[in-house]
Structure formats: C-alpha cells, structure tokens
Design an enzyme around this catalytic site. Structure first.
Site, PDB file in Angstrom:
ATOM      1  N   PRO A  86       5.218 -19.066 -18.196  1.00  0.00           N
ATOM      2  CA  PRO A  86       5.558 -20.404 -17.689  1.00  0.00           C
ATOM      3  C   PRO A  86       4.460 -21.034 -16.847  1.00  0.00           C
ATOM      4  O   PRO A  86       4.410 -22.254 -16.704  1.00  0.00           O
ATOM      5  CB  PRO A  86       6.810 -20.152 -16.838  1.00  0.00           C
ATOM      6  CG  PRO A  86       7.398 -18.901 -17.386  1.00  0.00           C
ATOM      7  CD  PRO A  86       6.237 -18.060 -17.826  1.00  0.00           C
ATOM      8  N   GLU A 113      11.179 -10.210 -15.358  1.00  0.00           N
ATOM      9  CA  GLU A 113      10.625 -11.080 -14.321  1.00  0.00           C
ATOM     10  C   GLU A 113       9.143 -11.353 -14.531  1.00  0.00           C
ATOM     11  O   GLU A 113       8.498 -11.990 -13.690  1.00  0.00           O
ATOM     12  CB  GLU A 113      10.841 -10.450 -12.944  1.00  0.00           C
ATOM     13  CG  GLU A 113      12.297 -10.360 -12.519  1.00  0.00           C
ATOM     14  CD  GLU A 113      12.976 -11.714 -12.505  1.00  0.00           C
ATOM     15  OE1 GLU A 113      12.422 -12.647 -11.886  1.00  0.00           O
ATOM     16  OE2 GLU A 113      14.052 -11.843 -13.121  1.00  0.00           O
ATOM     17  N   ARG A 150      -0.082 -23.410 -39.278  1.00  0.00           N
ATOM     18  CA  ARG A 150      -0.071 -24.539 -40.206  1.00  0.00           C
ATOM     19  C   ARG A 150      -1.396 -25.299 -40.193  1.00  0.00           C
ATOM     20  O   ARG A 150      -1.668 -26.082 -41.091  1.00  0.00           O
ATOM     21  CB  ARG A 150       1.089 -25.489 -39.898  1.00  0.00           C
ATOM     22  CG  ARG A 150       1.005 -26.161 -38.570  1.00  0.00           C
ATOM     23  CD  ARG A 150       2.294 -26.923 -38.241  1.00  0.00           C
ATOM     24  NE  ARG A 150       2.567 -27.960 -39.210  1.00  0.00           N
ATOM     25  CZ  ARG A 150       2.053 -29.185 -39.165  1.00  0.00           C
ATOM     26  NH1 ARG A 150       1.194 -29.507 -38.197  1.00  0.00           N
ATOM     27  NH2 ARG A 150       2.369 -30.078 -40.078  1.00  0.00           N
ATOM     28  N   ASP A 164       0.107 -36.357 -38.305  1.00  0.00           N
ATOM     29  CA  ASP A 164       1.226 -35.810 -37.548  1.00  0.00           C
ATOM     30  C   ASP A 164       1.337 -36.480 -36.185  1.00  0.00           C
ATOM     31  O   ASP A 164       0.357 -37.007 -35.645  1.00  0.00           O
ATOM     32  CB  ASP A 164       1.024 -34.309 -37.304  1.00  0.00           C
ATOM     33  CG  ASP A 164       1.424 -33.478 -38.519  1.00  0.00           C
ATOM     34  OD1 ASP A 164       2.093 -34.017 -39.407  1.00  0.00           O
ATOM     35  OD2 ASP A 164       1.061 -32.289 -38.556  1.00  0.00           O
TER      36      ASP A 164
END
Length: 258
Positions: A86, A113, A150, A164
């Site tokens: 994160p 954690e 991709r 895109d």
C-alpha cells in the site's frame, strides 16, 4: 517476457494464468509466468513464514529469512523485484508500459500485517494498486500482471491499446457495435459514414468530453493541442457533464496552466 510471483497462496494464480489473453500469451510462448510458494522456504518442521510483531500489536508479520531465500535467487537471475504494498507508487498506465519493456520482473505478495522491514530492501520498486487494503498482495499482483502482460509485444494487437483509457492521457471515447439501432438508441451517424478523418475527430472530441465529465483531473497532465483546448472550452460551455458541474472552469484553468 518472464514474470515470477512469490506468494503464500500459489493456487490463487492457477485459473487466471490459464484463461483469456494471459492464458493464450503463455500458451504461445510470448509470456512465461512462474509462481513460487514462499512456504517452501519456511522455517522448521512446520515451514513457518511469519511471527508476532516486536512491540506488540495485532496480526502477524512475514519473517525476513523466507523472503530472502525466495527472492535473492530471482534477483541474481536478473529479475527486477516489485513488492506489492500500500505504500508503493500508484500503478498507472505509464508505469505498466515502463515495466512491460523489462525482460523479467518478480512480483512479491505480502500478507498479514506486511513484511519485516529488513526484507524490504530486496525490492527494486514498490507498487500499490490503490488507496485501500486487501488481505494480501495476490490480487494486486494479478492486476499488475494483467496490465503488463497485455502490453508485451504480440500479446494483443498494438492498435488495441494505443487508444486505451489513459494511453493518451484521456479516457477512451465511446464504442459501438451492431445493431445500428437498439431500443431507439442509434449509433452516431459519423461512425457509419466511412469517413476516417471525421471519425477520428469525433473520437477525439468524445474522449475529451468523457474526460472532462468524469476525470477532469487528467486534463492537467494530458498532452493537449490547441484544437483540444478550444474544444474543451466549447464542451465546458455546454455544461452537460458531471465534471463541468464540479469544476465549470476546468478548461480555462487547463489553458492557463499550459
């Protein structure tokens, strides 16, 4: 391209690596994916990979020894190691395109954690897929894997991702297919005209419209032409989108910034 994945739950990768675009890329030899079970490097009879955090607190932390044992050989073989975390840099289209140019990357999936801080130095980069917390790094690893895979040459047609969303700094224009009319809603006439110049202009304008309505923040860094900025002013004056209501002077601010 080769992608290695270090995880406590290798079974989570079984189906995604066999299906759709990624599955075909692996089958055709355009992409090689190897999933490594972190528990194979666990300690003791029970193959322990985690322990309680020093200082107390809830949850468990992945120990540094198994992580080093699993990751160091991949680094020695030339893989760029990416920790899904994160606290990492936000995954973007630009980052995906950058990583797709590398011959080999290794994705490390955290759990519980997190990982012992002394193992964090093993990572060349840290990547986050958004400002939220999941039960582990496996889903973020699959997202990153899909983004990168991709873009590997040959996996899909180049033209399929040139326009895109985010590839040009804007959201993608609306798409239509058969039938020409459905529930009294018709395909825009310009798309049926066969006039490629007019179609390209319509698509660019609609990409600008959609971005202004839904993600006006993207316009601040998008590579805009003078024609684009003129059209943004027109679109903003129409006042038809949610984005305009949130920031009615978006196009003027963009013009001033640039």
């Amino acid at each position: 391209m080769r992608i290695d994945v270090v995880t406590l739950f290798p079974e989570l990768f079984d189906a995604p690596l066999k299906a759709s675009v990624i599955g075909r890329a692996v089958e055709n030899g355009l992409l090689s994916v190897a999933v490594h079970d972190l528990r194979e490097h666990g300690l003791g009879r029970h193959r322990s990979v985690d322990d309680y955090p020093y200082g107390g607190g809830a949850g468990m932390v992945l120990r540094p020894e198994p992580l080093h044992a699993a990751i160091e050989p991949l680094r020695q073989d030339g893989a760029v190691v990416i920790l899904l975390d994160p606290a990492g840099e936000r995954l973007t289209d630009a980052l995906g395109r950058e990583l797709a140019l590398l011959p080999r990357i290794a994705l490390v999936c955290g759990r519980y954690e997190g990982i012992d801080e002394r193992a964090r130095a093993l990572a060349d980069r840290e990547v986050s897929i958004g400002d939220y917390v999941l039960t582990g790094g496996e889903l973020p690893a699959l997202v990153l894997l899909d983004v990168v895979a991709r873009l590997v040459p040959g996996v899909i047609e180049l033209a399929s991702h040139e326009d895109d969303s985010f590839a040009t700094g804007l959201l993608e224009y609306p798409q239509y297919t058969r039938p020409e009319e459905y529930r009294r809603m018709r395909v825009p006439e310009v798309l049926l005209s066969g006039h490629h110049g007019e179609i390209d202009r319509w698509r660019r304008r609609e990409a600008l419209r959609r971005t202004l309505e839904r993600r006006p923040d993207l316009l601040r860094s998008a590579p805009l032409t003078d024609v684009d900025r003129s059209q943004l002013k027109e679109l903003s004056s129409e006042g038809t989108g949610a984005g305009d209501q949130a920031n009615p002077d978006a196009s003027e601010e963009i013009a001033e910034d640039r």
